[in-house]
Design an enzyme around this catalytic site. Structure first.
Site, PDB file in Angstrom:
ATOM      1  N   TYR A 168       0.842  -1.183   0.000  1.00 56.67           N
ATOM      2  CA  TYR A 168       0.000   0.000   0.000  1.00 56.67           C
ATOM      3  C   TYR A 168       0.881   1.238   0.000  1.00 56.67           C
ATOM      4  CZ  TYR A 168      -3.538   3.373   1.375  1.00 56.67           C
ATOM      5  OH  TYR A 168      -4.373   4.461   1.412  1.00 56.67           O
ATOM      6  N   ARG A 339      17.405 -10.496  40.420  1.00 57.73           N
ATOM      7  CA  ARG A 339      18.626  -9.709  40.554  1.00 57.73           C
ATOM      8  C   ARG A 339      18.766  -9.177  41.980  1.00 57.73           C
ATOM      9  NH1 ARG A 339      23.408  -8.934  37.764  1.00 57.73           N
ATOM     10  NH2 ARG A 339      24.305  -6.919  38.293  1.00 57.73           N
ATOM     11  N   GLN A 376      12.749   1.178  42.846  1.00 61.12           N
ATOM     12  CA  GLN A 376      12.480   0.223  41.762  1.00 61.12           C
ATOM     13  C   GLN A 376      10.971  -0.045  41.670  1.00 61.12           C
ATOM     14  OE1 GLN A 376      14.844  -0.708  39.765  1.00 61.12           O
ATOM     15  NE2 GLN A 376      14.460  -2.732  38.894  1.00 61.12           N
ATOM     16  N   GLU A 470       0.129   5.871  11.572  1.00 63.45           N
ATOM     17  CA  GLU A 470      -1.327   5.926  11.782  1.00 63.45           C
ATOM     18  C   GLU A 470      -1.729   7.177  12.546  1.00 63.45           C
ATOM     19  OE1 GLU A 470      -3.485   3.917  10.451  1.00 63.45           O
ATOM     20  OE2 GLU A 470      -1.993   2.554   9.613  1.00 63.45           O
ATOM     21  N   ASP A 472       0.509  10.826  13.673  1.00 57.58           N
ATOM     22  CA  ASP A 472       1.560  11.200  14.618  1.00 57.58           C
ATOM     23  C   ASP A 472       0.944  11.558  15.972  1.00 57.58           C
ATOM     24  OD1 ASP A 472       4.440  12.462  15.093  1.00 57.58           O
ATOM     25  OD2 ASP A 472       2.927  13.859  15.853  1.00 57.58           O
TER      26      ASP A 472
END
Lengths: 719, 719
Positions: A168, A339, A376, A470, A472
């Site tokens: 397209y 972690r 965190q 689609e 901005d």
């Protein structure tokens, strides 16, 4: 039963088991230091206050589970769809690999008679933009909606079986959002009953067209229709570009690939220039506009129907943003639970793993899991909440879109403006949120988030174009604001037009403006999402009223764009919270699956953290008081603590298979470090060196002369 | 004269001039649609109110100009340093290409007798992390600072001439920020006078070490020193890892590359595992800590001196962030002046180019330059202001660092805590600002920002690790906050300790707290940076006092991390504005170069937009009133308008050569679209196809069977 089905999504791990040539034996005896990741995740999963498999069923409805496993089984057992080498491939390799996959997938889907749901699931699992994506995603739908019945039948028949491969072509090198500014022309030549497609300049070149660069045989080209000397603006034409005999481009066109990008490198986004290139008259798609043999043009009465596809795509992107964010959160949360870094006994006081190691064996050092540091949590838990918020609004968008389409087929266009406004603003807001959130997830993984093995960089780079495509994300907010300003005016002029239904997204614009947040009388009131929602409604209403006032006083459109961006965001954050409240309180399936309480916790966190991130807009008019902001910050900490035991279960609930995550840090079984090593050993620089005594290519040419310059072998021996 | 010298940095453009094989002739006749980019930039440059070459001299001092041209001339005229193919290379290729460059650069620098300034300029111009970066950047400085005189002399002599190539191995697979948590051990064996380096687990593997993967012959390894059964924590050892004869890794180690990353793919970041690997005793770096023959350990009295390097690196990163952001802004601003989209005569009323086309020739459509949309200005102009702010604080950091080092050499440690706190917080803030700003610049370029040809994606990916390296940006803020809390306590207990000098960064903590922003009496007062600075001081002071109060009431450390992040940011934003005010008002060179007025404009925009982005912290305690927030938003628009005529000149002032930008969108001459095409034509997928009749590799295998399945040649002919 259902649990087992969900478990199947995660492939059993057997890392590092098979000895590789050139790897010393001592390596195979090494394990990660204690505690093991698997242990940490097990403890996390055990402490959840809800059943994550029930949440999965609530989020997606039951039937998906079966399809995931069915399609995944096929793909995982076929070499062609292996993702093992994906992170190591350069652009040309990756394109070729993808072409191979597309070809095989088309064949498999045909053989196994996969329906649309299974084909879609296949692409989701393959999880890589495809060279044929635009063929099925844009070329075929466009033929269907814009071709006459005869055209559709003929071309779709060919396209469905891949006799032709389409793309397209709308965007041009110099023209994107402004479709009316396109330069490519299609001039009708009555003598031969042909259109002459032409690119009058370099900037007229079609650009960014997915699948055009190297693959497509046909393009739907948007070109300015010119007939009898008059320019009727952009229309759609089917243009054959490569021979079906030998795939060579036809004379009169110049076509190629636009080059490397941040992501999407497996796709041949292309350019094309036309030099007075002729096509037959019947290659113009004529369901609406038509040109007859003599070159007479006729236009359709209304074209509102074409909004449908645009709105659908935007609604789909909202739902996709949810899943993308959920995927980022899955990796970051699991890794944060595994972690460990520094030791803070206060932070680890509720960590069973930490408690097992430290008091019983002080010599076995145990650090604090990073998920237990408040900062965190502050970075990541709101992202979990956002992913749920986006999901509920994504599904709401799809529901309301379907309702609208049904109404429109019955000739009722009433819903269109509201749905169009919501879809524009939500597409902008949710893709922005998801892009920011995925990057925050990546950074919260520390150094390893920078490795492709984390599964996040490649994935983020594939997601990023959605903030531009689609519509901005900055431009789009004008659509939403224009609508809100219009509704405000309407409600003022005619109070009877104010919506009565709570389902309306703009009812709040017609309410009597309030001056302060009186509903939040005590700190505990901030844990009530309905009270939060009231504040979001007030803020959005105030911003719309203020801009309307400024514009009434003469502020021009261009000077109002900053406010419009803010208004669209405010309105859509209100919608996100509204839909979340609905899911947590009013969706019977939430109660039935016993997930309502955890959803309420998450909904509150979403409301509080969103309010904090936009706090000035709540505070600057005096609506939220000084005391209430202090409450707000305190209640956020409380909400983070409430989410903490469920963090891992909340990301598990999305049920994203390891095959999709393709992540050493985020894998379901927690074998982070084993997996990092396994993947590193397959790095081609290592594989190639191992084939040459573990000496890198380029040593003789570039390193040896430097190191050994002018040295005798005696000298060398000394070093 | 000087102008000409600056002009030389930008290579003359001759795009698309030479016909390429397989490109149709009509292509060479095409030009971009009017108006041309060169024209737009010319008009922009003409309307600046200051001389950008004087700004360049003000920013960098005169002497740099000469060095840039001298070194650039050498590099641009040597094939080896061509950047033409950089965007197309896969990882292995890019690594090899970089190795070749490093080897050639070492040779050139030796031949041309380049001093450190020229070598540094060379790396800046090559603008790609190098395989030898850590050799010169860490290995050698570490030998210098931590080796005994004898060790330094011996090893540096070899390193300087690339007889050995070194790296610095600290981070482990399971251990990053917490150096005390490293697992690798170096156990002293008195019998043989050796250390035995050992990796007890998989997580003990060194990881991420730049240059280790495939290049280095030696590593400085941080390992826990164990002697006589006691663990003395991490110390530095020189460890030979690859033979100088043939570059093969030695037995007892396993070394390799850690695999592909978001960026830095030309560098062989590596891992290494040691299996009871022996090195001589004198390979421990013993300037401070020592182990004698019998295994007795002696430690140094103070080790504060080692903060020096860390602070220097952070100061350097602040300055680097400025330049990085300036580079992003250069591309985005130039492209925004060229790119046109939609037509808004109101927005274009001051655009000479638009006025030339539209009234005189209404048939020549002219769209509005995107730089004239208020939302684009709102996104980008604050980034220009930030780049200048970061620059002034970067240079301030380097000055204060040198002052501190001078004092420390005289035994005076007084400045250390303040400089350490500022460098930690500023490193965190400025690298975060730059990373966000570069990405915003990229997105503001619309679709083309996603192409590598924009010059932004690759560059951003190279910048991104800085938010994690040298102190994670979230962790670091604890350093700054701890210091501020301590100072507050000190000033309270002993008011005579409150600094008298305006040069102090913490004097404001000792001031009498104010309740409201009384200095801003009228809207015009918001254009006074000193009045803005007062608000920043108040906000930071308030946040520090509030946290101190909470902690005095028992809030534990882990529950205070969110506030600490906010405090560090507030303090450092105050420093940024303070240094900007100094540059605009008190730097005599600014006046002498006639750039002071434009700097004041920019300084105001920096203050206003930063305040807006953090507005809730100014408003929530009632300091900034409702009326003042309305003023603030209005004055931002005024500042954006004031910056508008100087936007292009302000980015030109950084003087970043086209050779560095390597950007189709940002090139000095404005030939955006010609350059996009030129680069696309060199894409290997195109080059390879052109060599085969413009048919893609993979067609026969993957496309033809699909397209021609079961078709007769008659059928094919019909299509």
């Amino acid at each position: 039963m259902a649990d087992k089905e969900l478990q199947k999504r995660h492939k059993p791990a057997a890392p590092l088991s098979e000895p590789m040539r050139g790897i010393p034996g001592f390596f195979y005896d090494l394990k990660p230091a204690e505690p093991q990741g698997a242990n940490s995740l097990q403890v996390e999963r055990a402490k959840a206050t809800f059943d994550s498999s029930k949440m999965t069923r609530f989020l997606f409805t039951n039937y998906l589970g079966g399809i995931v496993n069915e399609v995944q089984d096929v793909l995982e057992n076929d070499e062609t769809f292996s993702k093992e080498n994906r992170y190591y491939m350069g652009r040309s390799e990756r394109f070729l690999d993808r072409l191979k996959m597309d070809s095989k997938f088309a064949q498999l889907a045909r053989e196994l008679k996969w329906d649309d749901a299974r084909r879609t699931m296949g692409s989701l699992l393959i999880d890589e933009p495809g060279t044929f994506s635009l063929h099925t995603g844009m070329f075929m739908p466009c033929l269907n909606s814009q071709g006459t019945d005869e055209q559709s039948k003929y071309w779709l028949g060919l396209a469905h079986n891949y006799r032709i491969i389409g793309c397209y072509a709308q965007t041009e090198l110099g023209h994107g959002s402004n479709v009316q500014g396109l330069e490519t022309t299609a001039t009708y030549i009555p003598e031969t009953e042909q259109f002459e497609i032409h690119s009058p300049s370099l900037t007229a070149s079609k650009w960014w067209v997915g699948g055009l660069g190297k693959t497509a045989t046909h393009a739907i080209v948007m070109a300015r229709l010119i007939t009898k000397g008059k320019d009727f603006g952009p229309h759609a034409f089917i243009v054959p570009i490569r021979s079906l005999e030998n795939h060579k481009p036809f004379a009169g066109i110049m076509v190629g690939d636009v080059g490397p990008k941040m992501g999407f490198n497996c796709v041949d986004n292309g350019f094309i220039l036309f030099n007075k290139y002729r096509i037959p008259r019947d290659h113009m798609l004529m369901r609406y506009s038509k040109v007859d043999k003599d070159g007479n043009y006729s236009a359709p009465p209304v074209q509102k129907i074409s909004y449908g596809t645009m709105i659908f795509v935007r609604a789909y992107l909202v739902a996709s943003s949810a899943l993308a964010l959920a995927r980022g959160a899955t990796v970051a949360i699991r890794y944060s639970a595994i972690r460990r870094q520094f030791t803070d006994p206060e932070a680890s006081k509720n960590d069973e793993v930490f408690q097992q190691y430290v008091p019983q064996n002080p010599k076995l050092k145990c650090e604090t899991a990073v998920i237990d540091y408040s900062l965190q949590q502050y970075r990541l838990f709101p992202i979990i909440a956002q992913s749920y918020a986006l999901h509920f609004s994504g599904f709401w968008m799809l529901r309301i879109y379907m309702k609208m389409m049904k109404n429109m087929n019955d000739g009722n266009m009433d819903l269109l403006p509201e749905v169009h406004a919501a879809s524009s603003g939500l597409k902008s807001l949710t893709t922005t949120i998801a892009a920011a959130g995925i990057e925050e997830c990546r950074r919260s993984c520390g150094g390893h988030g920078y490795s492709l093995f984390s599964g996040l960089p490649d994935f983020l780079n594939t997601f990023l174009p959605l903030v531009t495509l689609e519509g901005d994300n900055h431009l789009l907010t004008q659509q939403t604001s224009r609508y809100l300003l219009k509704q405000l005016r309407k409600y003022k002029q005619d109070p009877s037009s104010i919506p009565k239904s709570d389902g309306s997204t703009t009812k709040y614009l017609g309410a009597m403006p309030t001056k302060s947040w009186t509903a939040a009388k005590t700190e505990a009131d901030l844990q009530n999402p309905l009270i939060l929602l009231e504040a979001f409604a007030h803020r959005s209403q105030r911003l719309v009223i203020e801009l309307a006032t400024k514009m009434a006083k003469g502020q021009v459109w261009n000077d109002s764009l900053i406010e419009m961006y803010a208004i669209s965001k405010a309105h859509c954050q209100y919608i996100l919270l509204k839909n979340f409240v609905h899911a947590a309180y009013h969706d019977k399936r939430a109660a039935a699956n016993e997930v309502a309480p955890v959803l309420v916790t998450l909904c509150v966190l979403f409301g509080l953290s969103t309010m904090e991130s936009e706090l000035s807009e709540f505070v600057e008019d005096g609506f939220v008081s000084q005391k209430q902001t202090v409450w707000l910050r305190a209640q956020i900490k409380k909400s983070l603590a409430a989410v903490r035991p469920n963090a891992v279960a909340l990301v598990d609930s999305w049920g994203i298979p390891d095959y999709v995550l393709n992540s050493a840090l985020g894998r379901y079984d927690g074998k982070v470090y084993e997996s990092m090593f396994e993947m590193a050993l397959k790095e081609p620089l290592n594989v190639n060196a191992r084939a040459h005594g573990d000496v890198v290519e380029g040593y003789e040419e570039f390193l040896k002369p430097l190191i050994q310059r002018g040295l005798s072998s005696d000298d060398k021996a000394k070093l």
